[in-house]
Write an enzyme that holds these catalytic residues in place. Structure first.
Site: not given
Length: 74
Positions: A13-14
């Protein structure tokens, strides 16, 4: 059937969502993106991204190690 595939396995993430976002911006409305990811947070992040960005979250196939998402460009 997907119009484009993105392999985000191993990315955290992200990055899976950012890669999906970039790909979707380059695709015509109604096209389908297949995103393959291994980040556990993507299970939450991808549907949330779709809802916020106006894309249709079609499906999630979770095989344990990786998840396959189908997203329709809105």
């Amino acid at each position: 059937m997907a119009d484009r595939d993105i392999d985000a396995v191993g990315l955290l993430c992200p990055l899976p969502v950012l890669k999906a976002r970039k790909a979707l911006l380059e695709m015509p409305v109604g096209a389908v993106l297949r995103l393959v990811a291994s980040d556990p947070a993507a299970v939450i992040d991808v549907p949330h991204f779709c809802a916020e960005a106006g894309h249709e979250f079609l499906s999630l196939d979770d095989t344990g190690d990786v998840q396959t998402y189908l997203i329709k460009r809105g």
